[in-house]
Design an enzyme around this catalytic site. Structure first.
Site, short mmCIF file in Angstrom:
data_model
loop_
_atom_site.label_atom_id
_atom_site.label_comp_id
_atom_site.label_asym_id
_atom_site.label_seq_id
_atom_site.Cartn_x
_atom_site.Cartn_y
_atom_site.Cartn_z
N HIS A 85 0.80 -1.01 -0.04
CA HIS A 85 -0.23 0.29 -0.27
C HIS A 85 1.11 1.13 -0.34
CE1 HIS A 85 0.17 0.22 4.43
NE2 HIS A 85 0.13 1.05 4.38
N ASP A 130 -0.71 -7.25 1.38
CA ASP A 130 -0.24 -6.29 1.04
C ASP A 130 1.45 -6.06 1.20
OD1 ASP A 130 -0.12 -3.61 1.42
OD2 ASP A 130 -0.95 -3.36 3.50
N SER A 169 4.19 1.29 8.57
CA SER A 169 3.62 0.46 7.28
C SER A 169 5.23 -0.32 6.64
CB SER A 169 3.12 1.05 6.04
OG SER A 169 1.88 0.90 6.90
#
Length: 286
Positions: free
Chosen positions: A129, A161, A236
């Site tokens: 992402h 992801d 992330s």
């Protein structure tokens, strides 16, 4: 101002409680005591306000807030758990293998997150992402000692992801050891390492809160490791490591209430899923 109810518009993968049926009704919706009724109401109110959002930063919004407030005093972030001495050594081993990932044009990164070296061929695992939010701009990674390299996108797997990058051999990133499948235990201490709000090399401590949590990642539901280590936008793609410095998961999402940041419920993709996907992308899969 109208009071917002429900989860609102999706801003990332949503947390799906294992105690809720697909239609959102509690599995304990049967006649019972007043205590059970009160508990049902409390859980519904909490879950209606809690959403799980992806952890990359977009368009410099979070970093801009930090820049505007950097001279203002603020509360210190409290560790979610006592820090064993072993975690100090684990942090020293982990930070050199973790990078900041930036995606965007010459005017600056439009999305950013973290990543880590998974082998000695300079492959880097991160979240897909981050690349999606950054658009088609170039991908740059920055090492813990401040060096920058243009990264090649080896492959992407939006459904899980995950994505794999590669940097030149001159980066000399040390590969982080991976935990053995099914070796992670609830209650063991862990570190989240990454670049929240652009602060490279940030290390926070916590424990493994739960295993096999159901999180909607990409286009489907996946199991995740839950942790109370403080993770925020920019984390992330960074590693969640145990006291031995072994990666147990890739930090991917956090639960928030009304979008107000980390509340001590974070989710990481388990390392066995990560390794399988990375091997397939790189071409090592069987």
């Amino acid at each position: 101002m109208a009071v917002q109810t429900g989860l609102g518009e999706p801003r990332g993968p949503w947390f799906v409680s294992p105690e809720l049926d697909p239609d959102g009704r509690g599995r304990w919706d049967v006649p019972g005591s007043e205590r059970e009724a009160a508990r049902r109401g409390w859980r519904r109110r909490l879950l209606s306000a809690a959403a799980v959002v992806a952890l990359s930063t977009v368009s410099g919004a979070a970093a801009g807030t930090w820049a505007a407030d950097r001279d203002a005093p603020g509360p210190s972030a409290a560790s979610a758990a006592p820090v064993p001495a072993e975690l100090v050594t684990a942090a020293e081993k982990t930070v050199p293998g973790v990078v900041s990932v930036m995606v965007g044009g010459s005017s600056g990164a439009s999305a950013s997150g973290s990543g880590f070296a998974i082998d000695n061929e300079q492959h880097i695992v991160t979240n897909d992402h981050i690349l999606s939010r950054g658009g088609s701009g170039p991908v740059t990674v920055e090492t813990s000692d401040g060096r920058r390299f243009t990264a090649e996108v080896v492959g992407r797997e939006p459904g899980s992801d995950l994505a794999v990058l590669r940097v030149p051999a001159s980066a000399r990133l040390p590969a982080l050891p991976l935990a053995k499948p099914n070796s992670t235990r609830v209650g063991e201490p862990v570190l989240a390492v990454g670049s929240p709000l652009g602060l490279a090399g940030t290390v926070t401590a916590g424990i493994v809160s739960a295993l096999n949590r159901q999180v909607r990642i990409g286009n489907g539901r996946h199991t995740a490791v839950q942790t109370d280590a403080s993770i925020n936008p920019g984390n992330s793609g960074g590693p969640l490591v145990n006291a031995r410095g072994e990666v147990v998961g890739v930090n991917t999402a956090i639960a928030t209430i009304d979008g107000n940041g980390s509340i001590g419920i974070g989710f990481a993709i388990p390392i066995d899923q990560v390794q399988q996907t990375a091997d397939t992308i790189i071409g090592r899969g069987g």
